[in-house]
Design a protein around this motif. Structure first.
Motif, PDB file in Angstrom:
ATOM      1  N   PHE A 248       9.464  -0.223   3.856  1.00  0.00           N
ATOM      2  CA  PHE A 248       9.080  -1.016   2.508  1.00  0.00           C
ATOM      3  C   PHE A 248      10.109  -2.209   2.261  1.00  0.00           C
ATOM      4  CE2 PHE A 248       8.081   3.767   1.780  1.00  0.00           C
ATOM      5  CZ  PHE A 248       6.830   3.294   1.332  1.00  0.00           C
ATOM      6  N   LYS A 249       9.393  -3.281   1.893  1.00  0.00           N
ATOM      7  CA  LYS A 249      10.234  -4.233   1.470  1.00  0.00           C
ATOM      8  C   LYS A 249      10.218  -4.645  -0.170  1.00  0.00           C
ATOM      9  CE  LYS A 249      12.142  -8.297   2.699  1.00  0.00           C
ATOM     10  NZ  LYS A 249      13.326  -8.709   3.433  1.00  0.00           N
ATOM     11  N   THR A 250      11.583  -4.603  -0.768  1.00  0.00           N
ATOM     12  CA  THR A 250      11.581  -4.650  -1.892  1.00  0.00           C
ATOM     13  C   THR A 250      13.009  -5.835  -2.282  1.00  0.00           C
ATOM     14  OG1 THR A 250      13.698  -3.233  -2.428  1.00  0.00           O
ATOM     15  CG2 THR A 250      11.246  -2.253  -2.410  1.00  0.00           C
TER      16      THR A 250
ATOM     17  N   ASP B 147      -1.286  14.876  -0.103  1.00  0.00           N
ATOM     18  CA  ASP B 147      -1.244  14.402   1.444  1.00  0.00           C
ATOM     19  C   ASP B 147      -0.287  13.104   1.419  1.00  0.00           C
ATOM     20  OD1 ASP B 147      -2.322  12.027   0.410  1.00  0.00           O
ATOM     21  OD2 ASP B 147      -4.452  12.614   0.322  1.00  0.00           O
ATOM     22  N   LYS B 148      -0.093  13.040   2.979  1.00  0.00           N
ATOM     23  CA  LYS B 148       1.105  11.990   3.002  1.00  0.00           C
ATOM     24  C   LYS B 148       0.984  10.695   2.456  1.00  0.00           C
ATOM     25  CE  LYS B 148       2.421  14.576   7.276  1.00  0.00           C
ATOM     26  NZ  LYS B 148       2.649  14.683   8.559  1.00  0.00           N
ATOM     27  N   THR B 149      -0.541  10.173   2.616  1.00  0.00           N
ATOM     28  CA  THR B 149      -0.778   8.749   1.838  1.00  0.00           C
ATOM     29  C   THR B 149      -0.165   8.663   0.300  1.00  0.00           C
ATOM     30  OG1 THR B 149      -2.499   8.460   3.311  1.00  0.00           O
ATOM     31  CG2 THR B 149      -2.247   7.035   1.474  1.00  0.00           C
ATOM     32  N   ASP B 150      -0.694   9.645  -0.273  1.00  0.00           N
ATOM     33  CA  ASP B 150      -0.087   9.672  -1.533  1.00  0.00           C
ATOM     34  C   ASP B 150       1.507   9.972  -1.975  1.00  0.00           C
ATOM     35  OD1 ASP B 150      -2.692   9.610  -2.864  1.00  0.00           O
ATOM     36  OD2 ASP B 150      -3.087  11.655  -3.187  1.00  0.00           O
TER      37      ASP B 150
ATOM     38  N   VAL C 176       6.525   7.658  -3.639  1.00  0.00           N
ATOM     39  CA  VAL C 176       7.903   7.331  -3.055  1.00  0.00           C
ATOM     40  C   VAL C 176       8.004   5.796  -3.587  1.00  0.00           C
ATOM     41  CG1 VAL C 176       9.681   7.241  -1.331  1.00  0.00           C
ATOM     42  CG2 VAL C 176       8.273   9.240  -1.706  1.00  0.00           C
ATOM     43  N   ALA C 177       7.229   4.958  -2.818  1.00  0.00           N
ATOM     44  CA  ALA C 177       7.297   3.627  -3.127  1.00  0.00           C
ATOM     45  C   ALA C 177       7.204   3.168  -4.577  1.00  0.00           C
ATOM     46  CB  ALA C 177       6.028   2.724  -2.378  1.00  0.00           C
ATOM     47  N   SER C 178       6.323   3.966  -5.297  1.00  0.00           N
ATOM     48  CA  SER C 178       6.009   3.356  -6.949  1.00  0.00           C
ATOM     49  C   SER C 178       7.056   3.886  -7.797  1.00  0.00           C
ATOM     50  CB  SER C 178       4.806   3.601  -7.343  1.00  0.00           C
ATOM     51  OG  SER C 178       4.758   4.951  -7.404  1.00  0.00           O
TER      52      SER C 178
END
Length: 227
Positions: free
Chosen positions: A87-89, A210-213, A218-220
């Protein structure tokens, strides 16, 4: 199904396009030889995909474990399929390895070698005690468990509180004056699932997810706590 992952920080702030360039098509073959066994071991990056401020893929990593039969050592290969995301933040470039802590640490070291030719360039993150407290107090009714560390009491490393309305208890306020929140079990606001979170960036989803969610959650919700 319980899902676990760990967040890491890249010491050098690489663009995602550069990371993708280094990882795309990566495949290395090694050979294990021990008479009478000869086993090919492959490490490769699969399903690499660039998204909005993220780069996702799967690391397929062949490993060996050994069993014994009548005094003979028998190598047993298995393939680990580890879903990962960079991720880029505004705070930098981060890696999430969706696996338990011990394997995630190995994945971080492997990616450090792939991207920087040396270990030590992908490191542990640290969520500040203030951010952990803020995360809990934004949604206190959903917190089920809190562990405190950095306590001044001799021979007492950690203390825990369990149950609803933790913020309203005198013990919560008292423990905060003595130590810091190390671990929370709460409900993620964005997905409504029960999660565990530690200050060193380990995230566990106890609810079915699921892994996508999991990666999106985690990202949000968790990455903003890191930086």
């Amino acid at each position: 199904m319980v899902l676990a992952g760990k967040i890491f920080r890249l010491v050098e702030d690489l663009p995602l396009s550069r990371i993708a360039e280094k990882l795309r098509g990566y495949r290395v073959e090694d050979e294990f030889e021990e008479e009478p066994y000869r086993i090919k071991l492959i490490t490769e990056v699969l399903d690499l995909a660039v998204g909005f401020n993220s780069l996702r893929g799967v690391l397929a990593w062949d490993t060996l474990r050994f069993t014994y039969h009548r005094g003979n050592r028998i190598p047993v290969p298995r393939t680990l399929y580890v879903t990962f995301a960079f991720f880029k933040t505004a705070g930098g470039t981060f890696l999430l390895a969706v696996e338990r802590k011990s394997i995630a640490n190995r994945v971080a070291n492997l990616f450090s070698q792939l991207l920087f030719i040396s270990k030590g360039y992908i490191v542990n993150v640290s969520i500040s005690p203030e951010k952990m407290r803020e995360y809990h107090e934004k949604n206190p009714e959903s917190t089920k468990v809190i562990f405190f560390d950095n306590l001044p009491v001799p021979n007492l490393d950690k203390l825990s509180l369990y149950g609803p309305d933790l913020r309203q208890t005198d013990l919560y306020s008292h423990y905060l004056t003595m130590g810091s929140i190390w671990y929370l079990v709460t409900v993620a606001r964005s997905y409504g699932v029960t999660i565990g979170l530690t200050r060193d960036g380990v995230v566990v989803a106890f609810s079915n997810m699921d892994k996508t969610d999991f990666i999106n959650m985690v990202a949000s919700e968790i990455l903003p706590l890191v930086g």
